[in-house]
Design an enzyme around this catalytic site. Structure first.
Site, PDB file in Angstrom:
ATOM      1  N   GLN A   1       0.842  -1.194   0.000  1.00 46.80           N
ATOM      2  CA  GLN A   1       0.000   0.000   0.000  1.00 46.80           C
ATOM      3  C   GLN A   1       0.879   1.247   0.000  1.00 46.80           C
ATOM      4  O   GLN A   1       1.212   1.792   1.047  1.00 46.80           O
ATOM      5  CB  GLN A   1      -0.957   0.006   1.195  1.00 46.80           C
ATOM      6  CG  GLN A   1      -1.966   1.125   1.077  1.00 46.80           C
ATOM      7  CD  GLN A   1      -3.039   1.075   2.131  1.00 46.80           C
ATOM      8  OE1 GLN A   1      -3.220   0.073   2.826  1.00 46.80           O
ATOM      9  NE2 GLN A   1      -3.761   2.159   2.260  1.00 46.80           N
ATOM     10  N   PHE A   2       1.244   1.705  -1.194  1.00 44.03           N
ATOM     11  CA  PHE A   2       2.130   2.857  -1.310  1.00 44.03           C
ATOM     12  C   PHE A   2       1.512   4.118  -0.731  1.00 44.03           C
ATOM     13  O   PHE A   2       2.221   5.036  -0.324  1.00 44.03           O
ATOM     14  CB  PHE A   2       2.567   3.087  -2.764  1.00 44.03           C
ATOM     15  CG  PHE A   2       1.596   3.873  -3.594  1.00 44.03           C
ATOM     16  CD1 PHE A   2       1.773   5.233  -3.762  1.00 44.03           C
ATOM     17  CD2 PHE A   2       0.520   3.254  -4.196  1.00 44.03           C
ATOM     18  CE1 PHE A   2       0.881   5.972  -4.530  1.00 44.03           C
ATOM     19  CE2 PHE A   2      -0.367   3.982  -4.958  1.00 44.03           C
ATOM     20  CZ  PHE A   2      -0.198   5.341  -5.134  1.00 44.03           C
ATOM     21  N   THR A   3       0.189   4.182  -0.632  1.00 48.44           N
ATOM     22  CA  THR A   3      -0.459   5.382  -0.114  1.00 48.44           C
ATOM     23  C   THR A   3      -0.110   5.661   1.348  1.00 48.44           C
ATOM     24  O   THR A   3      -0.322   6.770   1.826  1.00 48.44           O
ATOM     25  CB  THR A   3      -1.991   5.311  -0.277  1.00 48.44           C
ATOM     26  OG1 THR A   3      -2.494   4.179   0.432  1.00 48.44           O
ATOM     27  CG2 THR A   3      -2.372   5.219  -1.749  1.00 48.44           C
TER      28      THR A   3
END
Length: 149
Positions: A78-80
């Site tokens: 989850q790069f966010t």
């Protein structure tokens, strides 16, 4: 590396209608990779997560770790989690690792967790995923290998 850890009764991740990973009791780990992360970040975070004493003992106190309970781990990229929202209203992703590097570190993290003997499932890197979970407690922990919080 940055992680959101949730103690779950069950969790699963689906990509395009196909379940890519599912677990029963254990931990759901949403994992973001920072552009400065390296092997020491993987090792620190993996060790910290599997040894977190966030599972109940016989007295109902959080004194047991994932290793103690024999639970599983679902790991979802989850790069966010690396979104910087301090300025303006649109998150900046400048601290997130580039996709090729992030994917390799994500896969390396999964392998380190498996090396501890933990039953492991995962999502699909860079895919649009639907994550389902039953948070037990609820218990949710935030960790950052660079100790930014």
């Amino acid at each position: 590396m940055r992680a959101v850890i949730q103690r779950v009764s069950s969790a699963s991740v689906t990509v395009a209608g196909h379940t890519t990973g599912a677990i029963g009791a254990g931990l759901l780990v949403l994992l973001g990779v920072h552009n400065a992360d390296e092997q020491k970040d993987i090792n620190w975070l993996a060790d910290k997560i599997i040894n977190l004493r966030i599972f109940d003992d016989a007295a109902g106190l959080m004194n047991r770790s994932l290793l103690d309970t024999g639970g599983a781990m679902l790991i979802v990229s989850q790069f966010t989690l690396l979104g910087d929202c301090r300025k303006g209203r649109r998150p900046s992703w400048s601290e997130a690792a580039p996709p090729e590097r992030a994917k390799q570190l994500y896969l390396d993290f999964i392998e380190v967790i498996k090396g501890y003997g933990i039953s492991t499932a995962s999502g699909e890197f860079q895919a649009m995923m639907e994550v389902s979970l039953i948070n037990s407690g609820p218990v949710t922990i935030l960790l950052d290998s660079q100790k930014k919080f």
